[in-house]
Write a protein that holds these residues in place. Structure first.
Motif, short mmCIF file in Angstrom:
data_model
loop_
_atom_site.label_atom_id
_atom_site.label_comp_id
_atom_site.label_asym_id
_atom_site.label_seq_id
_atom_site.Cartn_x
_atom_site.Cartn_y
_atom_site.Cartn_z
N PHE A 109 0.84 -1.18 0.00
CA PHE A 109 0.00 0.00 0.00
C PHE A 109 0.89 1.24 0.00
N ASP A 110 0.36 2.34 -0.54
CA ASP A 110 1.06 3.62 -0.44
C ASP A 110 0.95 4.17 0.97
N ARG A 111 1.79 5.17 1.27
CA ARG A 111 1.84 5.72 2.62
C ARG A 111 0.49 6.30 3.04
N ALA A 112 -0.08 7.13 2.19
CA ALA A 112 -1.36 7.76 2.53
C ALA A 112 -2.47 6.73 2.67
N ASP A 113 -2.41 5.67 1.86
CA ASP A 113 -3.46 4.65 1.92
C ASP A 113 -3.34 3.78 3.17
N ILE A 114 -2.14 3.61 3.69
CA ILE A 114 -1.97 2.88 4.95
C ILE A 114 -2.65 3.63 6.08
N ILE A 115 -2.51 4.95 6.10
CA ILE A 115 -3.17 5.76 7.13
C ILE A 115 -4.68 5.68 6.97
N ARG A 116 -5.18 5.72 5.73
CA ARG A 116 -6.62 5.59 5.49
C ARG A 116 -7.12 4.20 5.87
N LEU A 117 -6.32 3.17 5.61
CA LEU A 117 -6.70 1.82 5.99
C LEU A 117 -6.75 1.68 7.50
N LEU B 266 -10.15 0.55 9.48
CA LEU B 266 -10.19 -0.64 10.35
C LEU B 266 -10.56 -0.29 11.79
N ARG B 267 -10.63 1.02 12.08
CA ARG B 267 -10.98 1.50 13.43
C ARG B 267 -10.04 0.95 14.50
N MET B 268 -8.76 1.00 14.18
CA MET B 268 -7.75 0.52 15.11
C MET B 268 -7.40 1.64 16.09
N PRO B 269 -7.10 1.31 17.34
CA PRO B 269 -6.70 2.33 18.32
C PRO B 269 -5.45 3.08 17.86
N LEU B 270 -5.36 4.34 18.25
CA LEU B 270 -4.21 5.15 17.87
C LEU B 270 -2.95 4.74 18.63
N HIS C 221 -11.04 -4.80 -13.55
CA HIS C 221 -10.65 -4.23 -14.84
C HIS C 221 -11.24 -5.04 -15.99
N TYR C 222 -11.33 -6.34 -15.81
CA TYR C 222 -11.87 -7.20 -16.86
C TYR C 222 -13.35 -6.90 -17.11
N PHE C 223 -14.12 -6.74 -16.03
CA PHE C 223 -15.55 -6.46 -16.16
C PHE C 223 -15.85 -4.96 -16.23
N ASN C 224 -14.81 -4.14 -16.06
CA ASN C 224 -14.96 -2.68 -16.15
C ASN C 224 -16.00 -2.18 -15.13
N VAL C 225 -15.82 -2.59 -13.89
CA VAL C 225 -16.72 -2.17 -12.81
C VAL C 225 -15.88 -1.60 -11.67
N GLU C 226 -16.37 -0.57 -11.04
CA GLU C 226 -15.64 0.10 -9.97
C GLU C 226 -15.89 -0.60 -8.64
N SER C 227 -14.83 -0.79 -7.87
CA SER C 227 -14.95 -1.41 -6.55
C SER C 227 -15.42 -0.37 -5.53
N PRO C 228 -16.02 -0.79 -4.43
CA PRO C 228 -16.40 0.17 -3.39
C PRO C 228 -15.16 0.80 -2.76
N ASN C 229 -15.31 2.01 -2.25
CA ASN C 229 -14.17 2.63 -1.58
C ASN C 229 -13.97 2.00 -0.20
N ILE C 230 -12.85 2.34 0.40
CA ILE C 230 -12.44 1.65 1.62
C ILE C 230 -13.41 1.90 2.79
N LEU C 231 -13.99 3.09 2.85
CA LEU C 231 -14.91 3.39 3.94
C LEU C 231 -16.26 2.72 3.72
N GLU C 232 -16.65 2.53 2.48
CA GLU C 232 -17.91 1.81 2.19
C GLU C 232 -17.76 0.34 2.56
N TYR C 233 -16.59 -0.23 2.31
CA TYR C 233 -16.42 -1.66 2.58
C TYR C 233 -16.34 -1.92 4.09
N PHE C 234 -15.49 -1.17 4.80
CA PHE C 234 -15.36 -1.37 6.24
C PHE C 234 -16.30 -0.43 6.97
N GLN C 235 -17.56 -0.81 7.04
CA GLN C 235 -18.56 -0.01 7.78
C GLN C 235 -19.49 -0.90 8.58
#
Length: 350
Positions: free
Chosen positions: A59-67, A71-75, A336-350
């Protein structure tokens, strides 16, 4: 310790007392050396070059922080030896461990902690993620983003790719993950078809690349049809996908919500064409299995998958959750094969 001191100890104390005192002294000195060695090492996510993040953590640096936030992990976390570390550092430790089958001793210099502390930290974070988020892979109703309108959209995209079915929204299959030969239950864990000891999982993959369902681990001797029946998957399909269906191979029973290929000895041209077109789109379920072990090569290292010594099944389920998170950020071969967009990270982990 000087020779005079040893002579005094030898005179005043018994032999057993001297041995005990020397042992305590050596252990104390060893502990102080370890603390001095790792106290000078500090893991800082901002110091690592940006171009190395994907290689080290997937994962990229910014995406690790978003992940970490998703995940609602303690700080802040406290280690078993009362060291306080940040939650982002702990997530990086998990990602780094899963990226490749490395040893904890190789990671202690990167994270500034002794390998025994790293082992306890990994056990704790794996338990946290499994307890909080494994429900996303076990129960359809926990995926709030999976609406009927969205299912209609992906069914149309599957049909547009050449599938004869107009209401197919996913693909089901089983996979066998090789493990070390266990000391116990060898017959249960041995797969006569694969010819090795393994754990089996059942998965349903959507055209957006998300693994919608991943069963708990089953012994290697169990058939896909048994796992399908034992997980009560038919009840979930009837409840949440009544108007739709998933497609599987010949090992599954034919139901209204579960379609399988024609398997008669003599097939008509239409039946052969149906099987041919459906197998082209069904291959995406194999891509999802491949992505799990590509992103988390640790779970594919057979020599380290030791039943009854570590939670092998839990590791694979966590790897699937991390793979879904990766798909939310960057897509996948399937999306990419089916040309469909995946849910964003906050939509998936809710």
């Amino acid at each position: 310790m000087s020779n005079n001191t040893l002579e005094i100890l030898a005179i005043c104390l018994s032999t057993e007392d001297v041995k005990e005192y020397l042992m305590i002294t050596l252990l104390r000195n060893e502990l102080e050396e370890k603390q001095q060695l790792y106290s000078c090492v500090s893991f800082d996510i901002d110091v690592i070059p940006l171009q190395n993040f994907r290689h080290m953590f997937r994962f990229d640096r910014a995406d690790i922080i978003r992940l970490h936030a998703a995940l609602r992990m303690p700080l802040r976390w406290q280690t078993p030896d009362r060291q306080v570390i940040g939650g982002v550092k702990r997530l990086c430790l998990l990602l780094r461990r899963f990226v490749y089958p490395n040893r904890l001793k190789d990671l202690q210099n990167e994270f500034g902690l002794h390998y025994s502390s790293l082992s306890k930290l990994l056990k704790h974070i794996c338990h946290f993620i499994y307890i909080k988020w494994s429900k996303l892979l076990l129960n359809f109703s926990e995926n709030k983003w999976l609406t009927e309108d969205y299912l209609l959209e992906i069914a149309a995209l599957v049909h547009a790719k050449g599938a004869p079915l107009t209401n197919c929204v996913g693909f089901i299959d089983g996979t066998a993950r090789a493990v070390c030969r266990p000391n116990l239950m060898q017959r249960e864990m041995y797969s006569g078809h694969k010819r090795f000891h393994c754990l089996k999982f059942q998965s349903i993959t959507l055209p957006n690349g998300i693994i919608l369902h991943l069963s708990s681990p089953y012994p290697g001797r169990r058939h896909d049809a048994f796992i399908f029946r034992d997980t009560h998957m038919m009840e979930q399909l009837r409840l949440y996908c009544d108007r739709f269906c998933v497609y599987g191979d010949e090992g599954y029973p034919l139901r209204r919500q579960l379609i399988r290929p024609f398997s008669n000895v003599h097939l008509t041209e239409q039946q052969q064409e149906f099987n041919k077109q459906m197998v082209k789109v069904r291959q995406c379920v194999e891509w999802s299995f491949g992505k799990i072990i590509q992103q988390s090569a640790f779970v594919d290292f057979k020599k380290n998958q030791k039943l009854f010594l570590q939670p092998v099944g839990k590791f694979y389920i966590i790897a699937a959750l991390l793979t879904n998170a990766h798909t939310c950020f960057y897509g996948s071969t399937t999306s990419h094969y089916f040309n469909v967009e995946s849910p964003n990270i906050l939509e998936y982990f809710q």
